[in-house]
Design an enzyme around this catalytic site. Structure first.
Site, PDB file in Angstrom:
ATOM      1  N   ASP A   1      17.418 -10.127  11.642  1.00 55.32           N
ATOM      2  CA  ASP A   1      17.097 -11.405  11.003  1.00 55.32           C
ATOM      3  C   ASP A   1      16.198 -12.280  11.873  1.00 55.32           C
ATOM      4  O   ASP A   1      16.083 -13.479  11.644  1.00 55.32           O
ATOM      5  CB  ASP A   1      18.377 -12.158  10.622  1.00 55.32           C
TER       6      ASP A   1
ATOM      7  N   HIS B   1      17.382 -15.753  10.517  1.00 58.63           N
ATOM      8  CA  HIS B   1      18.667 -16.238  11.021  1.00 58.63           C
ATOM      9  C   HIS B   1      18.894 -17.693  10.615  1.00 58.63           C
ATOM     10  O   HIS B   1      19.957 -18.040  10.079  1.00 58.63           O
ATOM     11  CB  HIS B   1      18.683 -16.102  12.546  1.00 58.63           C
TER      12      HIS B   1
ATOM     13  N   SER C   1      26.431 -17.821  12.152  1.00 61.62           N
ATOM     14  CA  SER C   1      26.132 -17.314  13.497  1.00 61.62           C
ATOM     15  C   SER C   1      27.367 -17.342  14.399  1.00 61.62           C
ATOM     16  O   SER C   1      28.392 -16.750  14.078  1.00 61.62           O
ATOM     17  CB  SER C   1      24.973 -18.130  14.084  1.00 61.62           C
TER      18      SER C   1
END
Length: 455
Positions: free
Chosen positions: A391, A424, A225
């Site tokens: 996601d 995610h 991320s």
């Protein structure tokens, strides 16, 4: 059906040439005092693989705080909590389960709040609040020690780190962690960023140390991320010779290259990030002050003029190209100038990493694509949320759109691996994702130019 779908954006001649160059360049990794501190006697002879440096996403870091005389609590509860004994007054700030209790949520928010100092053109902690990230270089602070459900919600890398250890990696020998204060970010050219720049320097020294401790093998950076954006800036701000000698490949997991529409929800009405029982209105103001949240707003280069937010109360729609108007209308005027001067220049054009890149992205998970707010404006939750592909946190356009341009560069190797139905945070725990990560790292250690997966 394939577990993951590989989309190669690389030109084969460039792959071969760059792999040869990197193989030759690994001998140029030199030691330093920091490197000697990491290396163990005889470790170089034991290592048969490239070291791995894990760079977490925003929620995957642990943050500690200490209150000084300058701290002015907003309530009696905040004055006495927490009851710190020992440890020099330091206590866990993020993530601590006590945030689930409403009175303590307010204390948490005021201690997490940043302020923008216009005179210094930089961000600062709240008065009287000191913060630190402990155990830099170790993966221990990336693993968390909370309830398993909260680990998943906050994105700790415990499962990934354990999987790498099962594959033969060892903490402190060829496996390292690079935590950071995720509230801070970086800025465009000409603007200071004391905390963010200091982190890049620590990260650079850690990579050099890992390389030297492994007998000269350049490191594999594995970033989740927001960590992928920091990794990209480290590479972009380092000379080509340094990149070639110290970084074998950058592997990103769910990196929001072009921001996320969900960030506009965070700014408009607050976002609990899935943590139960927390009122988003109690943390909204604090979330707005985080420099990194400005960094994660949707970028014009990816989202263009597409309407992302509609407010009937203001009779106005907002796209990535009128973000400053959005910040004004939600009541966050103080964020306008930092976004315009510091963030916008940073995200307008993404630099090439300058090392081979593999991006793992989750697809097919409902992801916020647009928001509609009613007659009461942004003080209430949106009346309507439209979902699209991604996601669950980052839109698909942001996950893969910006990096497509890099494939046109003859010197840049880019691979994208799509993982259907992987979220995610699931990128750090889903079995199919972990298998792909291990295959990628194994292929690098075997000096392969590509990897393959079975059905």
């Amino acid at each position: 059906m394939d577990v993951g779908r590989r989309l190669s954006l690389a030109r084969v001649p460039a792959v071969a040439a760059l792999m040869v160059m990197l193989s030759l360049s690994s001998s140029f990794c030199v030691s330093s005092s920091a490197a000697r501190a990491v290396a163990r006697p005889g470790a170089a002879e034991q290592l048969q693989r490239h070291p791995v440096v894990l760079i977490p996403g925003a929620g995957g870091n642990q943050l500690e705080a200490r209150l000084t005389e300058g701290y002015e609590p907003s309530s009696l509860v905040c004055r006495v909590w927490p009851l710190v004994r020992g440890r020099g007054g330091w206590f866990r700030l993020w993530f601590d389960p006590s945030v689930l209790v409403a009175p303590l949520t307010r204390c948490f928010a005021e201690r997490m709040t940043l302020s923008y100092d216009a005179d210094a053109d930089d961000y600062r902690n709240a008065p009287g609040v000191e913060t630190r990230v402990s155990d830099f270089g170790s993966t221990s602070t990336l693993r968390g020690d909370l309830d398993p459900n909260l680990k998943l919600l906050t994105g700790y890398m415990n499962t990934l780190a354990s999987t790498l250890e099962e594959a033969g990696y060892e903490e402190g020998r060829d496996l390292f962690g690079a935590p950071y204060d995720f509230r801070y970010g970086l800025a465009g050219p000409g603007h200071p960023s004391q905390v963010g720049s200091a982190y890049l320097q620590r990260l650079r020294l850690l990579v050099e140390s890992a390389c030297a401790a492994s007998g000269g093998r350049p490191a594999i950076l594995v970033a989740h991320s927001l960590g992928g954006l920091f990794a990209l800036q480290l590479l972009a701000r380092s000379p080509p010779q340094w990149r070639a000698a110290h970084v074998r490949r950058l592997v990103t997991l769910s990196t929001p290259w072009g921001g996320s529409v969900q960030e506009m929800l965070t700014f408009a009405s607050g976002n609990t990030l899935g943590v139960p029982f927390v009122d988003p209105s109690l943390i909204r103001d604090e979330q707005r002050t985080a420099e990194s949240n400005l960094w994660l707003l949707p970028t014009p280069s990816v989202f263009g003029n597409t309407t992302l937010v509609l407010s009937r109360a203001h009779n106005r729609s907002y796209s990535a190209k009128n973000m400053t108007q959005f910040l004004r209308d939600i009541g966050f005027e103080e964020g306008v100038e930092p976004y315009r001067a510091r963030i916008r220049p940073l995200v307008e054009a993404l630099p090439e990493p300058g090392v081979p890149l593999t991006c793992l992205v989750g697809t097919g998970v409902d992801t916020v694509e647009s928001l509609v707010y009613g007659d009461r404006g942004f003080d209430e939750a949106p009346e309507k949320v439209v979902y699209g592909d991604g996601d669950g946190t980052v839109n698909l356009a942001s996950l893969i759109g910006p990096i497509k341009a890099w494939s046109d560069s003859p010197a840049q190797v880019v691979e994208v691996v799509e993982l259907p139905k992987v979220s995610h945070s699931g990128m750090l725990s889903d079995k199919s994702a972990l298998e792909q990560i291990i295959r990628i790292i194994d292929s690098i250690n075997l000096n392969a130019t590509s990897y393959h997966h079975s059905s």
